[in-house]
Write a protein that holds these residues in place. Structure first.
Motif, short mmCIF file in Angstrom:
data_model
loop_
_atom_site.label_atom_id
_atom_site.label_comp_id
_atom_site.label_asym_id
_atom_site.label_seq_id
_atom_site.Cartn_x
_atom_site.Cartn_y
_atom_site.Cartn_z
N PHE A 1 0.85 -1.19 0.00
CA PHE A 1 0.00 0.00 0.00
C PHE A 1 0.89 1.24 0.00
CE2 PHE A 1 0.72 -1.15 4.40
CZ PHE A 1 0.98 0.05 5.03
N ARG A 2 0.33 2.35 -0.44
CA ARG A 2 1.09 3.58 -0.58
C ARG A 2 1.57 4.08 0.80
NH1 ARG A 2 -1.73 8.35 -3.83
NH2 ARG A 2 -1.57 6.70 -5.44
N GLY A 3 2.84 4.38 0.87
CA GLY A 3 3.39 4.94 2.10
C GLY A 3 3.90 3.91 3.08
N SER A 4 3.89 2.63 2.73
CA SER A 4 4.31 1.60 3.69
C SER A 4 5.80 1.74 4.06
CB SER A 4 4.04 0.21 3.12
OG SER A 4 4.75 0.01 1.90
N LYS A 5 6.64 2.04 3.06
CA LYS A 5 8.07 2.20 3.34
C LYS A 5 8.33 3.44 4.18
CE LYS A 5 9.86 -0.24 -0.70
NZ LYS A 5 10.70 -0.15 -1.93
N PHE A 6 7.60 4.52 3.89
CA PHE A 6 7.77 5.74 4.69
C PHE A 6 7.37 5.50 6.14
CE2 PHE A 6 5.67 9.44 6.59
CZ PHE A 6 6.74 10.32 6.64
N ILE A 7 6.25 4.79 6.33
CA ILE A 7 5.78 4.49 7.69
C ILE A 7 6.80 3.64 8.43
CG2 ILE A 7 4.01 3.29 9.02
CD1 ILE A 7 2.02 4.03 6.81
N LYS A 8 7.36 2.66 7.74
CA LYS A 8 8.36 1.79 8.37
C LYS A 8 9.58 2.60 8.81
CE LYS A 8 12.04 -1.14 8.22
NZ LYS A 8 13.46 -0.90 7.94
N ASN A 9 10.07 3.47 7.91
CA ASN A 9 11.24 4.30 8.25
C ASN A 9 10.93 5.29 9.35
OD1 ASN A 9 12.82 3.04 6.28
ND2 ASN A 9 12.15 4.47 4.69
N TYR A 10 9.71 5.83 9.33
CA TYR A 10 9.30 6.80 10.35
C TYR A 10 9.28 6.14 11.73
CZ TYR A 10 6.42 10.17 12.89
OH TYR A 10 5.94 11.06 13.82
N VAL A 11 8.72 4.94 11.79
CA VAL A 11 8.66 4.22 13.07
C VAL A 11 10.07 3.86 13.54
CG1 VAL A 11 7.91 2.08 14.19
CG2 VAL A 11 6.34 3.32 12.70
N SER A 12 10.95 3.49 12.61
CA SER A 12 12.31 3.11 12.98
C SER A 12 13.08 4.25 13.64
CB SER A 12 13.08 2.62 11.75
OG SER A 12 12.46 1.48 11.19
N LEU A 13 12.70 5.49 13.34
CA LEU A 13 13.37 6.64 13.96
C LEU A 13 13.21 6.64 15.47
CD1 LEU A 13 12.45 9.51 11.45
CD2 LEU A 13 14.67 8.40 11.74
N GLY A 14 12.15 5.99 15.96
CA GLY A 14 11.93 5.94 17.40
C GLY A 14 13.05 5.26 18.16
N MET A 15 13.83 4.41 17.47
CA MET A 15 14.95 3.73 18.15
C MET A 15 16.07 4.69 18.50
SD MET A 15 15.33 0.08 16.19
CE MET A 15 15.71 0.81 14.60
N PHE A 16 16.10 5.85 17.86
CA PHE A 16 17.21 6.79 18.07
C PHE A 16 16.85 7.95 18.99
CE2 PHE A 16 17.43 4.89 13.82
CZ PHE A 16 18.64 4.23 13.91
N ILE A 17 15.70 7.87 19.64
CA ILE A 17 15.27 8.93 20.57
C ILE A 17 15.68 8.54 21.99
CG2 ILE A 17 13.32 10.20 21.52
CD1 ILE A 17 11.84 9.74 18.91
N PRO A 18 16.59 9.27 22.62
CA PRO A 18 16.98 8.95 23.99
C PRO A 18 15.84 9.20 24.98
CG PRO A 18 18.56 10.43 22.93
CD PRO A 18 17.34 10.40 22.07
N VAL A 19 15.82 8.42 26.02
CA VAL A 19 14.77 8.55 27.04
C VAL A 19 14.83 9.93 27.68
CG1 VAL A 19 13.93 7.68 29.24
CG2 VAL A 19 14.75 6.08 27.51
#
Length: 279
Positions: A102-120
């Motif tokens: 579906f449209r935007g699936s790769k963008f959503i995946k990359n967007y969610v992956s950014l959460g791994m780089f946010i310090p607590v």
């Protein structure tokens, strides 16, 4: 000559592995020894050796006097809910973005992956404000929701890579037989994901079991403290029973060690299963 070389090479590898095992296991053994000593043995007479007298009373004191039961129960409740919600939501989300076009699936995946780089530390103040606005302060919910949010990006990424290794022909065959998306997911995909589910469950358990900063900030009631916060408060102003504290640390470490031993084969399968399917 080649045979002798192989024997020497194998011997060196085994010696290095044995040395590594000793270095890796000694801190746990040292903690176990200290849990059976008093302060005098720990700091002066016998800091590194086997205890001269086995003081099992340290475990009784840690369990009863230091309120480890309550902290242990709080940690189990938090960990159970965090594991369930993280694994459930991550599986469904990863399945959608990895197996559905579906449209935007790769963008959503990359967007969610950014959460791994946010310090607590960056989100502590907004988190406290959000917890206050939701009237969830001094409740275990104020721990469960942030823990799930912080673990989802990492677990989704692992599930995504694992699901991409499963052949699409399985779902196509199921669709031809009249299976719906939900039937395919729960009866075909989920059983195949069992090794990686167990592995990710252990990762989430370790995080929620040992997390300190969020629990310190959002929990004020002593009755709701988890084990990491409770263990810190064992230190007295003028004196600390280090034997009982070591016993408390052993009690808090046992569940994760036992679960790792029980599910070690599943972890090995998760590492090799994706390559096995592709092959």
């Amino acid at each position: 000559m080649k045979k002798i070389f192989n024997i020497i090479k194998t011997s060196i590898i085994y010696i290095l592995l044995i040395l590594y095992s000793i270095f890796a296991a000694y801190p746990l053994a040292w903690m176990a020894f200290n849990s059976l000593k008093n302060n005098e043995e720990i700091f002066s007479t016998n800091p590194f050796g086997f205890p001269k007298v086995l003081r099992f009373g340290n475990y009784v004191k840690a369990w009863l006097e230091y309120d480890v039961v309550r902290y242990f129960t709080n940690s189990i409740i938090v960990a159970a809910f965090v594991i369930f919600f993280t694994i459930f939501f991550a599986m469904m989300f990863a399945y959608a973005i990895s197996r559905m076009d579906f449209r935007g699936s790769k963008f959503i995946k990359n967007y969610v992956s950014l959460g791994m780089f946010i310090p607590v530390q960056i989100v502590l103040i907004p988190l406290v404000i959000l917890v206050r606005d939701l009237h969830a302060g001094d409740t275990l919910i104020s721990l469960i929701l942030p823990y799930v949010a912080f673990e989802l990006p990492f677990i989704i990424t692992i599930f995504y890579g694992y699901l991409r290794s499963i052949p699409f022909e399985m779902e196509e065959s199921a669709a031809i037989d009249g299976a719906s998306v939900y039937t395919t997911f729960f009866k075909i995909i989920v059983p195949l994901m069992k090794p990686v589910i167990v592995t990710c469950g252990l990762f989430v358990l370790l995080f929620s079991w040992n997390e300190f900063i969020i629990a310190l900030v959002v929990i004020g009631k002593q009755s709701l403290n988890t084990l990491p916060i409770g263990l810190v408060k064992f230190q007295g102003q003028f004196s600390t029973d280090w034997g009982a504290m070591a016993a408390s640390l052993m009690i808090s470490s046992l569940p994760t060690l036992i679960l790792y031993v029980i599910f070690s084969k599943e972890i090995e399968k998760a590492v090799s299963y994706g390559a096995g399917i592709k092959g």
